[in-house]
Design a protein around this motif. Sequence first.
Motif, PDB file in Angstrom:
ATOM      1  N   THR A   1       1.508  -1.189  -0.091  1.00  0.00           N
ATOM      2  CA  THR A   1      -0.120   0.150   0.081  1.00  0.00           C
ATOM      3  C   THR A   1       1.166   1.476  -0.170  1.00  0.00           C
ATOM      4  O   THR A   1       0.410   2.751  -0.919  1.00  0.00           O
ATOM      5  CB  THR A   1      -0.111  -0.414   1.147  1.00  0.00           C
ATOM      6  OG1 THR A   1      -1.635  -1.487   1.098  1.00  0.00           O
ATOM      7  CG2 THR A   1      -2.619   1.194   1.239  1.00  0.00           C
ATOM      8  N   VAL A   2       1.881   1.162   0.723  1.00  0.00           N
ATOM      9  CA  VAL A   2       3.148   2.306   1.234  1.00  0.00           C
ATOM     10  C   VAL A   2       3.107   2.479  -0.209  1.00  0.00           C
ATOM     11  O   VAL A   2       3.881   3.612  -0.841  1.00  0.00           O
ATOM     12  CB  VAL A   2       3.835   2.201   2.421  1.00  0.00           C
ATOM     13  CG1 VAL A   2       4.813   3.308   1.777  1.00  0.00           C
ATOM     14  CG2 VAL A   2       3.231   2.245   3.392  1.00  0.00           C
ATOM     15  N   MET A   3       4.295   1.064  -0.717  1.00  0.00           N
ATOM     16  CA  MET A   3       4.776   1.802  -1.922  1.00  0.00           C
ATOM     17  C   MET A   3       4.265   1.847  -3.198  1.00  0.00           C
ATOM     18  O   MET A   3       4.274   3.117  -4.243  1.00  0.00           O
ATOM     19  CB  MET A   3       5.186   0.193  -2.678  1.00  0.00           C
ATOM     20  CG  MET A   3       6.660   0.374  -1.200  1.00  0.00           C
ATOM     21  SD  MET A   3       8.153   1.040  -1.278  1.00  0.00           S
ATOM     22  CE  MET A   3       9.083   0.810  -3.072  1.00  0.00           C
ATOM     23  N   LEU A   4       2.290   1.290  -3.659  1.00  0.00           N
ATOM     24  CA  LEU A   4       2.129   2.068  -4.032  1.00  0.00           C
ATOM     25  C   LEU A   4       1.404   3.256  -4.660  1.00  0.00           C
ATOM     26  O   LEU A   4       1.699   4.382  -5.611  1.00  0.00           O
ATOM     27  CB  LEU A   4       1.189   1.437  -5.024  1.00  0.00           C
ATOM     28  CG  LEU A   4       0.888  -0.320  -4.953  1.00  0.00           C
ATOM     29  CD1 LEU A   4      -0.661  -1.039  -5.140  1.00  0.00           C
ATOM     30  CD2 LEU A   4       1.189  -0.657  -6.177  1.00  0.00           C
ATOM     31  N   ALA A   5       1.689   3.669  -3.159  1.00  0.00           N
ATOM     32  CA  ALA A   5       1.145   5.245  -2.577  1.00  0.00           C
ATOM     33  C   ALA A   5       2.245   6.165  -3.574  1.00  0.00           C
ATOM     34  O   ALA A   5       2.343   7.742  -4.175  1.00  0.00           O
ATOM     35  CB  ALA A   5       0.593   5.321  -0.789  1.00  0.00           C
ATOM     36  N   LEU A   6       3.670   5.648  -3.314  1.00  0.00           N
ATOM     37  CA  LEU A   6       4.620   6.718  -4.236  1.00  0.00           C
ATOM     38  C   LEU A   6       4.917   6.125  -5.201  1.00  0.00           C
ATOM     39  O   LEU A   6       5.318   7.336  -5.519  1.00  0.00           O
ATOM     40  CB  LEU A   6       6.040   6.039  -3.002  1.00  0.00           C
ATOM     41  CG  LEU A   6       6.318   6.437  -1.459  1.00  0.00           C
ATOM     42  CD1 LEU A   6       6.977   5.495  -0.933  1.00  0.00           C
ATOM     43  CD2 LEU A   6       5.815   7.899  -1.511  1.00  0.00           C
ATOM     44  N   LEU A   7       4.316   5.061  -5.910  1.00  0.00           N
ATOM     45  CA  LEU A   7       5.015   5.011  -6.819  1.00  0.00           C
ATOM     46  C   LEU A   7       3.962   5.461  -8.086  1.00  0.00           C
ATOM     47  O   LEU A   7       4.208   5.955  -9.687  1.00  0.00           O
ATOM     48  CB  LEU A   7       5.670   3.728  -7.273  1.00  0.00           C
ATOM     49  CG  LEU A   7       6.718   3.224  -6.743  1.00  0.00           C
ATOM     50  CD1 LEU A   7       6.922   1.696  -6.983  1.00  0.00           C
ATOM     51  CD2 LEU A   7       8.225   3.675  -6.983  1.00  0.00           C
ATOM     52  N   VAL A   8       2.831   5.790  -7.660  1.00  0.00           N
ATOM     53  CA  VAL A   8       1.551   5.579  -8.933  1.00  0.00           C
ATOM     54  C   VAL A   8       1.026   6.586  -8.886  1.00  0.00           C
ATOM     55  O   VAL A   8       0.403   7.027  -7.691  1.00  0.00           O
ATOM     56  CB  VAL A   8       0.318   4.524  -8.322  1.00  0.00           C
ATOM     57  CG1 VAL A   8      -0.716   4.891  -9.321  1.00  0.00           C
ATOM     58  CG2 VAL A   8       0.527   3.413  -8.432  1.00  0.00           C
ATOM     59  N   PRO A   9       1.316   7.603  -9.992  1.00  0.00           N
ATOM     60  CA  PRO A   9       1.081   8.969  -9.764  1.00  0.00           C
ATOM     61  C   PRO A   9      -0.146   9.369 -11.030  1.00  0.00           C
ATOM     62  O   PRO A   9      -0.612  10.800  -9.848  1.00  0.00           O
ATOM     63  CB  PRO A   9       2.484   9.340 -11.529  1.00  0.00           C
ATOM     64  CG  PRO A   9       2.162   8.044 -12.394  1.00  0.00           C
ATOM     65  CD  PRO A   9       1.842   6.725 -11.407  1.00  0.00           C
ATOM     66  N   TRP A  10      -1.033   7.997 -11.271  1.00  0.00           N
ATOM     67  CA  TRP A  10      -2.202   8.787 -11.845  1.00  0.00           C
ATOM     68  C   TRP A  10      -3.211   8.983 -10.558  1.00  0.00           C
ATOM     69  O   TRP A  10      -3.425   7.756 -10.007  1.00  0.00           O
ATOM     70  CB  TRP A  10      -2.875   8.187 -12.660  1.00  0.00           C
ATOM     71  CG  TRP A  10      -1.635   7.671 -13.944  1.00  0.00           C
ATOM     72  CD1 TRP A  10      -1.542   9.322 -14.491  1.00  0.00           C
ATOM     73  CD2 TRP A  10      -1.031   6.457 -14.092  1.00  0.00           C
ATOM     74  NE1 TRP A  10      -0.451   8.529 -15.665  1.00  0.00           N
ATOM     75  CE2 TRP A  10      -0.309   7.529 -15.344  1.00  0.00           C
ATOM     76  CE3 TRP A  10      -0.338   5.998 -13.520  1.00  0.00           C
ATOM     77  CZ2 TRP A  10       0.663   6.406 -15.613  1.00  0.00           C
ATOM     78  CZ3 TRP A  10       0.022   5.183 -14.136  1.00  0.00           C
ATOM     79  CH2 TRP A  10       1.181   5.148 -15.103  1.00  0.00           C
TER      80      TRP A  10
ATOM     81  N   LEU B   1      -6.132   1.393  -6.442  1.00  0.00           N
ATOM     82  CA  LEU B   1      -5.580   0.848  -6.033  1.00  0.00           C
ATOM     83  C   LEU B   1      -5.117   0.901  -3.920  1.00  0.00           C
ATOM     84  O   LEU B   1      -4.620  -0.539  -3.810  1.00  0.00           O
ATOM     85  CB  LEU B   1      -4.456   0.998  -5.920  1.00  0.00           C
ATOM     86  CG  LEU B   1      -4.091   0.409  -7.481  1.00  0.00           C
ATOM     87  CD1 LEU B   1      -2.474   0.589  -8.415  1.00  0.00           C
ATOM     88  CD2 LEU B   1      -4.217  -1.117  -8.229  1.00  0.00           C
ATOM     89  N   LEU B   2      -5.365   1.738  -3.804  1.00  0.00           N
ATOM     90  CA  LEU B   2      -5.677   1.935  -2.231  1.00  0.00           C
ATOM     91  C   LEU B   2      -6.853   1.285  -1.904  1.00  0.00           C
ATOM     92  O   LEU B   2      -6.621   0.897  -1.062  1.00  0.00           O
ATOM     93  CB  LEU B   2      -6.045   3.454  -2.366  1.00  0.00           C
ATOM     94  CG  LEU B   2      -5.805   3.682  -0.510  1.00  0.00           C
ATOM     95  CD1 LEU B   2      -4.990   3.322   0.255  1.00  0.00           C
ATOM     96  CD2 LEU B   2      -6.193   5.465  -0.864  1.00  0.00           C
TER      97      LEU B   2
END
Length: 207
Positions: free
Chosen positions: A56-65, A72-73
């Motif tokens: 969850t944390v990694m996707l929050a940092l990597l996904v720009p859209w 995803l969240l």
Amino acid sequence: MSVRRLVGHEMRSLHSLGLWVLRRRHAVPEGALAVPYTGPQTAMMYGLLFVSLVETVMLALLVPWPVVHGVLLVLDVYGVVFVLALHASCVTRPHVVDADGALRIRYGGRFDLRIPADAVTGARVERRFPEGGPVLLGADGVLDLVVGGQTTVTVELAGPVEFVRPLGKRGRARAVRFHADDPGAAAAALTRGRRAPSPNQDPRGPA
């Protein structure tokens, strides 16, 4: 039918999450022995929870859209809640041995089998490592309810008992094996209950 049962499993798991927060257990009568079985899977559950949180944390940092990030969240949060609820359902819904020796075997909100006291003819500690899923019916008619790849208690029955698999399929078992964190206590309670006189029986024996 399977979808309805899956929804029911989810609702029971979420209810168990509330019971877990309140430190309560589901359907353990006074005088009965609660038999926990979560020991072999606890580390795995918390490992899954850790992985879900990191993802969850990694996707929050990597996904720009923003829209993709929001979807995803939601999915990741649901995954975290799902893991917690599954573990909570197993903690708050232990196996139960009633004072008279009746047995209730459960796996969270997904499996529930009640065996009357007069159907139990014996119980012993026996560690086994069955291969396959959590609910296994062997060709010999023995039902294994597996936790963490193992069972630790074997229960002999007077005759076949009917059970329902998590997705609704029915089966019949002539004996049951399940996991208990303290198998000695579970087997002893079943043995004591089997030897105890019934409520309508004179403990002094026949006149």
